[in-house]
Design a protein around this motif. Structure first.
Motif, PDB file in Angstrom:
ATOM      1  N   GLU A 203       0.971  -0.416  -1.714  1.00  0.00           N
ATOM      2  CA  GLU A 203       1.913   0.641  -2.097  1.00  0.00           C
ATOM      3  C   GLU A 203       3.329   0.134  -1.931  1.00  0.00           C
ATOM      4  N   TRP A 204       4.100   0.174  -3.000  1.00  0.00           N
ATOM      5  CA  TRP A 204       5.460  -0.369  -3.004  1.00  0.00           C
ATOM      6  C   TRP A 204       6.479   0.728  -2.702  1.00  0.00           C
ATOM      7  N   ILE A 205       7.396   0.478  -1.766  1.00  0.00           N
ATOM      8  CA  ILE A 205       8.447   1.442  -1.415  1.00  0.00           C
ATOM      9  C   ILE A 205       9.782   0.729  -1.623  1.00  0.00           C
ATOM     10  N   ALA A 206      10.432   0.985  -2.744  1.00  0.00           N
ATOM     11  CA  ALA A 206      11.629   0.234  -3.117  1.00  0.00           C
ATOM     12  C   ALA A 206      12.873   0.769  -2.425  1.00  0.00           C
ATOM     13  N   ASP A 207      13.791  -0.167  -2.120  1.00  0.00           N
ATOM     14  CA  ASP A 207      15.126   0.169  -1.621  1.00  0.00           C
ATOM     15  C   ASP A 207      15.077   1.109  -0.417  1.00  0.00           C
ATOM     16  N   VAL A 208      14.256   0.770   0.569  1.00  0.00           N
ATOM     17  CA  VAL A 208      14.219   1.529   1.818  1.00  0.00           C
ATOM     18  C   VAL A 208      15.580   1.455   2.491  1.00  0.00           C
ATOM     19  N   GLU A 209      16.154   0.256   2.485  1.00  0.00           N
ATOM     20  CA  GLU A 209      17.549   0.055   2.859  1.00  0.00           C
ATOM     21  C   GLU A 209      18.187  -0.735   1.731  1.00  0.00           C
ATOM     22  N   SER A 210      19.466  -0.954   1.792  1.00  0.00           N
ATOM     23  CA  SER A 210      20.147  -1.704   0.749  1.00  0.00           C
ATOM     24  C   SER A 210      19.515  -3.087   0.599  1.00  0.00           C
ATOM     25  N   ASP A 211      18.993  -3.371  -0.607  1.00  0.00           N
ATOM     26  CA  ASP A 211      18.391  -4.667  -0.931  1.00  0.00           C
ATOM     27  C   ASP A 211      17.180  -4.994  -0.068  1.00  0.00           C
ATOM     28  N   PHE A 212      16.556  -3.986   0.514  1.00  0.00           N
ATOM     29  CA  PHE A 212      15.374  -4.252   1.346  1.00  0.00           C
ATOM     30  C   PHE A 212      14.260  -3.322   0.913  1.00  0.00           C
ATOM     31  N   ASN A 213      13.086  -3.907   0.683  1.00  0.00           N
ATOM     32  CA  ASN A 213      11.951  -3.180   0.153  1.00  0.00           C
ATOM     33  C   ASN A 213      10.740  -3.396   1.045  1.00  0.00           C
ATOM     34  N   VAL A 214       9.852  -2.430   1.031  1.00  0.00           N
ATOM     35  CA  VAL A 214       8.685  -2.485   1.914  1.00  0.00           C
ATOM     36  C   VAL A 214       7.425  -2.238   1.099  1.00  0.00           C
ATOM     37  N   ALA A 215       6.370  -2.982   1.407  1.00  0.00           N
ATOM     38  CA  ALA A 215       5.061  -2.747   0.810  1.00  0.00           C
ATOM     39  C   ALA A 215       4.075  -2.428   1.919  1.00  0.00           C
ATOM     40  N   LEU A 216       3.215  -1.445   1.663  1.00  0.00           N
ATOM     41  CA  LEU A 216       2.126  -1.115   2.578  1.00  0.00           C
ATOM     42  C   LEU A 216       0.856  -1.762   2.050  1.00  0.00           C
ATOM     43  N   LEU A 217       0.289  -2.698   2.809  1.00  0.00           N
ATOM     44  CA  LEU A 217      -0.961  -3.337   2.440  1.00  0.00           C
ATOM     45  C   LEU A 217      -2.106  -2.529   3.040  1.00  0.00           C
ATOM     46  N   ILE A 218      -3.118  -2.253   2.225  1.00  0.00           N
ATOM     47  CA  ILE A 218      -4.256  -1.441   2.662  1.00  0.00           C
ATOM     48  C   ILE A 218      -5.512  -2.289   2.507  1.00  0.00           C
ATOM     49  N   TYR A 219      -6.271  -2.430   3.594  1.00  0.00           N
ATOM     50  CA  TYR A 219      -7.435  -3.305   3.540  1.00  0.00           C
ATOM     51  C   TYR A 219      -8.461  -2.878   4.585  1.00  0.00           C
ATOM     52  N   ASP A 220      -9.644  -3.445   4.473  1.00  0.00           N
ATOM     53  CA  ASP A 220     -10.699  -3.172   5.433  1.00  0.00           C
ATOM     54  C   ASP A 220     -10.353  -3.849   6.752  1.00  0.00           C
ATOM     55  N   SER A 221     -10.580  -3.176   7.861  1.00  0.00           N
ATOM     56  CA  SER A 221     -10.221  -3.733   9.167  1.00  0.00           C
ATOM     57  C   SER A 221     -10.952  -5.038   9.457  1.00  0.00           C
ATOM     58  N   LEU A 222     -12.086  -5.269   8.799  1.00  0.00           N
ATOM     59  CA  LEU A 222     -12.827  -6.517   9.005  1.00  0.00           C
ATOM     60  C   LEU A 222     -12.082  -7.719   8.435  1.00  0.00           C
TER      61      LEU A 222
END
Length: 513
Positions: A203-222
């Motif tokens: 899941e992409w979260i653009a421009d959380v701060e100026s010129d800074f972006n965050v992605a949430l990686l989702i995966y199996d705990s294994l």
């Protein structure tokens, strides 16, 4: 006819577009096709002109792709509903990676009249003859952004999260430069991780701060270890795209309720650490480099005393040593680090002026130095003006007593040419010519417009190139013959100056001959 929902179809394959148009009797379902386009750019123009209610678009298209189109349309026309067509056989990826506000998606292999009608019914009002705007569900991106901004979710919003992928999570922070103006890094990352079944979605979260972006990686705990290992590997492979800036990666967590805390306690802190390690491909919580011992506070009084005693070489050497120690402490507050350099510059100019040295140029330059230091985004950019200042200080304090150098450029160059294979340093060179090493460094840079170390490396690498072109001598021996005792360091210097490794350079040279 005017009450029908207006639809634009976008796909770079004409057969797909025609298939969509002919799958159903659009008008009997309350819709009318008003335009079709083969790429995102054409589609955006149609949306601007025709103001459709619904856009059906492919993801992979030439020029402006579907992701970019969705983002642009939602920015200009937020009421337009969008259905995405995708060849990615992964529900969670489509739902999480491309939610810039899309209403739904259809996998191309499942695209048929019944599937299309079901999707249309899900996103359109009950009465097709009276189209009205309706409130769309909040996206995962919106929910995550809310948490990252320190807000709490409502009970209804927490309930919505149950529909999103569950498992283990990791936050990945990227600067705009590493993002390269789009999602190409993220898409490539997802594809690589998906190949081995290691990830559910991104899941992409653009421009959380100026010129800074965050992605949430989702995966199996294994797959926690596998995801971390591939992040390290892929960040290194991707370093050539955009300016260098480390990826910052949180430790795994297992509840989306923790995302705000993880962002503030880990991602933001790692982003601060990245200031001191701009060349690192990735900074990962739990895998940070070891810290050397903390440097003691700088002895400003001792520094002032040495200046007053005109022990400039000692004072500047201590400054350089202390600065080297500060730059290796990535936990140091950035504002504190910058303020220390500015304070030294200010006090040095005051001292020199009181001692009747000519400081007019330094007084003028200090404002430029302060501006560059304050705006610096990484440690290399921050220390560059400081080192320039030190060099200018050395010139100022030595010009009165050593205006004439006891040697000349030709003798310096000739000595280096004859002794490049030996352990050479400014100290050995200064001892040979009976001259002050610190001043010789400044003199070398001023008259040759290159630092001593850089010039010596240049001479040695040129000699190495000749040996690689004309002999079969092993690279390790070539390294030793031109003055490098460590073949690994020789390889790094060679690649930096030439653009390829010694081995590749030799192969290319041999092939050319």
């Amino acid at each position: 006819m005017e009450d029908l929902y207006r639809v634009v179809i976008v796909d770079d394959e004409m057969l797909i577009r025609q298939g969509i148009i002919n799958y159903i009797d659009w008008e009997s379902q309350g819709f009318r096709i008003v335009g079709e386009a083969s790429n995102g750019k054409e589609a955006l123009q149609l949306v601007d002109e025709l103001h459709p209610h619904l856009l059906i678009t492919d993801i992979v298209m030439p020029g402006m792709n579907g992701i970019e189109l969705v983002k642009a349309v939602k920015e200009r026309h937020p009421s337009v509903e969008i259905i995405v067509l995708s060849s990615f056989e992964n529900f969670d990826y489509v739902r999480s990676a491309f939610q810039f506000g899309i209403a739904d998606y259809i996998l191309k292999p499942k695209l048929n009249g019944e599937e299309l009608i079901r999707t249309l019914n899900r996103i359109s009002p009950n009465t097709a003859d009276n189209p009205v705007e309706y409130e769309k569900d909040i996206s995962l991106e919106d929910l995550l952004r809310k948490k990252l901004e320190g807000q709490e979710w409502t009970a209804e919003e927490e309930e919505k999260l149950q529909a999103f992928p569950q498992g283990a999570y990791t936050l990945l922070g990227l600067t705009e430069t590493r993002r390269n103006g789009g999602n190409s890094a993220l898409i490539s990352l997802h594809q690589k991780l998906s190949e081995e079944g290691a990830i559910k979605g991104i899941e992409w979260i653009a421009d959380v701060e100026s010129d800074f972006n965050v992605a949430l990686l989702i995966y199996d705990s294994l797959h926690t270890a596998a995801v971390q290992e591939r992040l390290v590997r892929f960040s290194d492979e991707y370093e050539g795209v955009g300016d260098r800036a480390p990826w910052v990666v949180s430790a795994p967590f297992f509840s989306l309720k923790e995302v705000g805390e993880v962002y503030r306690d880990q991602v933001i802190r790692l982003k601060e650490y990245a200031f001191y390690m701009p060349e690192a491909p990735i900074l990962m919580e739990g895998l940070l480099p070891d810290l050397e011992r903390k440097e003691r506070p700088f002895d400003l009084s001792g520094f002032i005393d040495r200046f007053k005693q005109r022990k400039f070489d000692t004072a500047i050497q201590n400054l350089r040593r202390h600065l080297d120690a500060l730059t290796s402490d990535y936990t140091l507050d950035i504002f504190e680090f910058k303020s220390w350099m500015e304070n030294v510059i200010f006090n040095s100019i005051v001292l020199l002026g009181n001692m009747k040295y000519p400081v007019d140029d330094l007084e003028t330059l200090k404002y430029e130095y302060f501006a560059v230091i304050n705006e610096a985004g990484n440690v290399n950019d921050a220390v560059a003006p400081f080192y320039d200042f030190l060099e200018k200080v050395q010139v100022v304090v030595q010009e009165d007593t050593q205006r004439e150098c006891p040697t000349d450029v030709q003798r310096l160059l000739q000595y280096i040419e004859e002794h490049y294979a030996e352990p050479l340093s400014l100290t050995t060179l200064a001892n040979y010519f009976h001259f002050n090493a610190s001043y010789l460094s400044t003199y070398f840079s001023t008259h040759l417009h290159i630092g001593f170390s850089d010039y010596l490396n240049k001479v040695r690498i040129e000699k190495a190139k000749r040996l690689l072109e004309s002999t079969n001598t092993p690279v390790s021996e070539v390294s030793e013959q031109v003055g490098y005792s460590d073949p690994s360091y020789f390889g790094k210097v060679f690649k930096r100056l030439v653009g390829s490794s010694p081995g590749k350079y030799r192969k290319k040279a041999m092939a050319a001959n």
